[in-house]
Design a protein around this motif. Structure first.
Motif, PDB file in Angstrom:
ATOM      1  N   MET A 249      25.170  39.318  79.371  1.00 27.11           N
ATOM      2  CA  MET A 249      23.734  39.547  79.365  1.00 27.11           C
ATOM      3  C   MET A 249      22.999  38.350  78.777  1.00 27.11           C
ATOM      4  O   MET A 249      21.979  37.899  79.310  1.00 27.11           O
ATOM      5  CB  MET A 249      23.419  40.813  78.564  1.00 27.11           C
ATOM      6  CG  MET A 249      21.942  41.155  78.521  1.00 27.11           C
ATOM      7  SD  MET A 249      21.585  42.611  77.510  1.00 27.11           S
ATOM      8  CE  MET A 249      21.853  41.971  75.857  1.00 27.11           C
ATOM      9  N   THR A 250      23.514  37.812  77.679  1.00 30.04           N
ATOM     10  CA  THR A 250      22.880  36.670  77.024  1.00 30.04           C
ATOM     11  C   THR A 250      22.822  35.464  77.953  1.00 30.04           C
ATOM     12  O   THR A 250      21.832  34.727  77.984  1.00 30.04           O
ATOM     13  CB  THR A 250      23.651  36.297  75.740  1.00 30.04           C
ATOM     14  OG1 THR A 250      23.654  37.425  74.864  1.00 30.04           O
ATOM     15  CG2 THR A 250      23.018  35.111  75.041  1.00 30.04           C
TER      16      THR A 250
ATOM     17  N   MET B 260      16.836  46.191  68.460  1.00 30.57           N
ATOM     18  CA  MET B 260      16.649  46.804  69.772  1.00 30.57           C
ATOM     19  C   MET B 260      15.448  47.753  69.788  1.00 30.57           C
ATOM     20  O   MET B 260      14.708  47.816  70.773  1.00 30.57           O
ATOM     21  CB  MET B 260      17.920  47.547  70.184  1.00 30.57           C
ATOM     22  CG  MET B 260      19.105  46.642  70.469  1.00 30.57           C
ATOM     23  SD  MET B 260      18.796  45.492  71.836  1.00 30.57           S
ATOM     24  CE  MET B 260      18.727  46.631  73.228  1.00 30.57           C
ATOM     25  N   THR B 261      15.239  48.471  68.693  1.00 33.80           N
ATOM     26  CA  THR B 261      14.108  49.401  68.646  1.00 33.80           C
ATOM     27  C   THR B 261      12.793  48.651  68.613  1.00 33.80           C
ATOM     28  O   THR B 261      11.824  49.025  69.302  1.00 33.80           O
ATOM     29  CB  THR B 261      14.232  50.336  67.429  1.00 33.80           C
ATOM     30  OG1 THR B 261      15.478  51.024  67.491  1.00 33.80           O
ATOM     31  CG2 THR B 261      13.101  51.337  67.406  1.00 33.80           C
ATOM     32  N   GLU B 262      12.724  47.578  67.840  1.00 35.44           N
ATOM     33  CA  GLU B 262      11.475  46.808  67.791  1.00 35.44           C
ATOM     34  C   GLU B 262      11.213  46.102  69.132  1.00 35.44           C
ATOM     35  O   GLU B 262      10.064  45.984  69.559  1.00 35.44           O
ATOM     36  CB  GLU B 262      11.519  45.801  66.646  1.00 35.44           C
ATOM     37  CG  GLU B 262      11.508  46.425  65.255  1.00 35.44           C
ATOM     38  CD  GLU B 262      10.171  47.083  64.895  1.00 35.44           C
ATOM     39  OE1 GLU B 262       9.258  47.142  65.745  1.00 35.44           O
ATOM     40  OE2 GLU B 262      10.042  47.543  63.742  1.00 35.44           O
ATOM     41  N   TRP B 263      12.280  45.634  69.797  1.00 39.89           N
ATOM     42  CA  TRP B 263      12.088  45.072  71.143  1.00 39.89           C
ATOM     43  C   TRP B 263      11.526  46.139  72.087  1.00 39.89           C
ATOM     44  O   TRP B 263      10.582  45.886  72.841  1.00 39.89           O
ATOM     45  CB  TRP B 263      13.406  44.543  71.710  1.00 39.89           C
ATOM     46  CG  TRP B 263      13.371  44.489  73.208  1.00 39.89           C
ATOM     47  CD1 TRP B 263      12.653  43.628  73.986  1.00 39.89           C
ATOM     48  CD2 TRP B 263      14.026  45.387  74.118  1.00 39.89           C
ATOM     49  NE1 TRP B 263      12.828  43.934  75.318  1.00 39.89           N
ATOM     50  CE2 TRP B 263      13.664  44.999  75.417  1.00 39.89           C
ATOM     51  CE3 TRP B 263      14.895  46.463  73.940  1.00 39.89           C
ATOM     52  CZ2 TRP B 263      14.143  45.664  76.561  1.00 39.89           C
ATOM     53  CZ3 TRP B 263      15.371  47.131  75.059  1.00 39.89           C
ATOM     54  CH2 TRP B 263      14.990  46.729  76.344  1.00 39.89           C
ATOM     55  N   ALA B 264      12.120  47.344  72.050  1.00 41.59           N
ATOM     56  CA  ALA B 264      11.655  48.420  72.926  1.00 41.59           C
ATOM     57  C   ALA B 264      10.198  48.762  72.627  1.00 41.59           C
ATOM     58  O   ALA B 264       9.396  48.995  73.541  1.00 41.59           O
ATOM     59  CB  ALA B 264      12.544  49.659  72.750  1.00 41.59           C
TER      60      ALA B 264
ATOM     61  N   VAL C 149      16.783  37.142  73.127  1.00 40.19           N
ATOM     62  CA  VAL C 149      16.255  36.833  74.454  1.00 40.19           C
ATOM     63  C   VAL C 149      15.229  37.874  74.875  1.00 40.19           C
ATOM     64  O   VAL C 149      14.130  37.533  75.324  1.00 40.19           O
ATOM     65  CB  VAL C 149      17.399  36.750  75.486  1.00 40.19           C
ATOM     66  CG1 VAL C 149      16.834  36.567  76.882  1.00 40.19           C
ATOM     67  CG2 VAL C 149      18.340  35.596  75.145  1.00 40.19           C
ATOM     68  N   LEU C 150      15.551  39.142  74.746  1.00 39.31           N
ATOM     69  CA  LEU C 150      14.630  40.191  75.167  1.00 39.31           C
ATOM     70  C   LEU C 150      13.347  40.196  74.335  1.00 39.31           C
ATOM     71  O   LEU C 150      12.246  40.255  74.910  1.00 39.31           O
ATOM     72  CB  LEU C 150      15.323  41.559  75.095  1.00 39.31           C
ATOM     73  CG  LEU C 150      16.583  41.712  75.958  1.00 39.31           C
ATOM     74  CD1 LEU C 150      17.192  43.102  75.772  1.00 39.31           C
ATOM     75  CD2 LEU C 150      16.290  41.462  77.427  1.00 39.31           C
TER      76      LEU C 150
END
Length: 535
Positions: free
Chosen positions: A192-193, A298-302, A334-335
């Motif tokens: 993915m990276t 991941m939660t903050e990205w979402a 990256v996200l």
């Protein structure tokens, strides 16, 4: 399967009189119990075995299993230092085995992220790997992954790229099943990276299959989580949501802890505001309590993606910045960088956007994959004006059109259409915005689809709300999951085993499903629940 192996080894240890052999068999049994998710039984067995452990190797193995249990059960910040210590203890006894534990330590440090304990952060563990025993002459996939991952933190992304690509090629070709079960998740994250979307698909699907077929319950949640994230980006939100339900069922049944990274991601793109805030806060509270930094990332990205979908750009910037920690995993940035750039441009925080773009461009240019280049040129377009912006938007569409990442392609059509409307090129804007709405809407990406609808109206198009309903929408999340498994040919006992239900309960749900869908048998499910539905 590991469940049969665990039962066999536990019985063998019980029947063995010789203390040394009993300790060896008990330690092997504890390792197998760990894989099946029988954590309490594994801990009890270790406690009973402690009295008969005699050799340095046995003591080292016991330390390894205790550290691995801490990692698998909690995914918090306590496991990395324990694993690092166990790896060092093994160096003189079993050099090859110590390298495997160093990779476990890197994995634990990845999960700890910004909340790592002293001596257990990624860079400290990566430096320790440099001093570890060298790999064999023809290193297996796991050794290549160890050296490539450590190099990313010791020498930088570009220097690590050849080693990571070699590792991924080895995993694609096929590694021993035990190695794949243990480290395919980390290989999937590397894919993915690097923007290798096709390989991400292959590795995540294989990981789920191996975990299921061997009964490795402790590995199945992370395998399902990464598979769900792939399905999200490929535009299969319903399928992605089904897997998040399965992850939760396993966690509830075993007591295993893991941040709901796929759940927060799917919720963010489904656009249900009330649910989103509840899920985000619960995930943050849980990850903070356990010290799982990657869960916070991941939660903050979402949350950043969710705020961008609603046009709350300053909030998106704040969330994306909280997702990025300079000392943490570079790949997981990256996200957030993508969301940070969009939110910062739209809220006139251009310096923040430019800085994030430089980091994103560095990685995308090095990898050169269509997905990575698509996200780079999309971000460059947001920062550009005039002909340069248009050229970058069209390049992004071309790059992403060669990938499986339909979610990102739909979002590029959206931002390009928004730019065209602001340039007063309404006819062209409507074309791009229609493409965005027609892609994102059927996926279930509600927030961004509604953003496209608002822009279409502003561009002069009369847009009616979608009123078409489908009987599939009447199913609950669990019913939809059971229906799809039955459609795919799984028997009631197989469905029950995956969802930790009884076959009777599955049959009860199927009767309700048939009624709601207006059918009378399993053979009709393919007709009413086709694969990859467009509407």
């Amino acid at each position: 399967g590991v469940a049969a192996a665990a039962a066999f080894l536990v019985r063998a240890a019980t029947l063995t009189n010789d203390p040394a052999r009993r300790a060896d068999r008990a330690l092997a049994a504890a390792q197998a119990l760990l894989q099946t998710g029988s954590f309490d039984e594994a801990l009890d067995l270790l406690s009973m075995t402690e009295a008969v452990v005699r050799t340095d190797m046995q003591r080292a193995q016991m330390a390894v299993i205790r550290a691995e249990l801490a990692f698998v059960m909690n995914r918090g910040n306590d496991a990395a230092p324990l694993l690092l210590d166990a790896a060092r203890r093994l160096e003189t006894i079993d050099p090859g085995g110590s390298r495997a534990i160093y990779l476990d330590a890197l994995s634990a440090a990845f999960f700890a992220g910004a909340m790592a304990s002293p001596g257990g952060d990624l860079r400290t563990v990566a430096r320790a790997v440099e001093a570890a025993p060298p790999p064999p002459e023809n290193p297996p996939a796991s050794d290549l992954l160890l050296d490539g991952t450590a190099a990313m933190y010791n020498s930088g992304f570009e220097a690590a790229l050849p080693m990571l690509r070699e590792a991924l090629s080895a995993f694609r070709a096929g590694a021993p099943s035990s190695d794949e079960l243990r480290w395919l998740w980390l290989a999937s994250i590397s894919a993915m990276t690097l923007g290798e979307d096709e390989l991400w698909d292959v590795l995540t699907e294989r990981h789920v299959e191996i975990a299921r077929s061997t009964g490795a319950v402790s590995q199945l949640p992370i395998a399902l989580t990464l598979r769900s994230l792939y399905l999200l980006f490929s535009g299969e939100l319903t399928e992605a949501w089904m897997l998040t339900d399965e992850v939760q069922a396993i966690k509830d049944a075993t007591g295993l802890h893991l941040a709901p990274s796929s759940a927060v991601a799917v919720v963010a793109f489904r656009g249900d505001e009330a649910m989103a805030y509840t899920v985000f806060q619960a995930a943050l509270d849980d990850a903070t309590r356990r010290g799982e930094g990657v869960g916070i990332t991941m939660t903050e990205w979402a949350r950043a993606a969710f705020n961008n979908s609603l046009g709350r750009y300053p909030d998106a910037v704040s969330s994306a910045q909280r997702a990025i920690d300079p000392q943490s995993d570079l790949g997981s940035h990256v996200l957030p960088w993508v969301e940070l750039i969009e939110g910062a441009v739209r809220s006139d925080q251009l310096k923040i956007a430019e800085d994030a773009y430089e980091r994103l461009a560095e990685m995308a240019t090095a990898t050169g994959t269509p997905w990575a280049l698509g996200m780079q040129t999309r971000s460059r377009a947001l920062l550009s004006t005039g002909d340069e912006a248009e050229s970058h938007y069209r390049q992004a569409i071309e790059h992403l059109g060669r990938t499986r990442m339909r979610l990102d392609l739909g979002r590029v059509h959206l931002v390009f259409g928004e730019w065209l409307r602001r340039e007063r090129r309404n006819n062209e804007a409507r074309e791009e915005l229609r493409a965005a709405r027609n892609m994102l809407g059927p996926m279930g990406v509600v927030g961004f689809a509604e953003r496209a609808t608002r822009e279409l109206r502003a561009a002069g198009e009369s847009v009616r709300r979608r009123t078409k309903t489908n009987r599939r929408d009447e199913l609950t999340a669990q019913e939809a999951q059971i229906a799809r498994m039955a459609r795919d040919g799984l028997s009631n006992p197989e469905i029950a085993s995956r969802l930790f239900l009884s076959p009777y309960t599955v049959q009860y749900h199927l009767r309700k499903i048939f009624t709601k869908l207006g059918i009378s048998s399993r053979s009709q499910l393919e007709r009413v629940l086709p694969h990859n539905p467009e509407t």
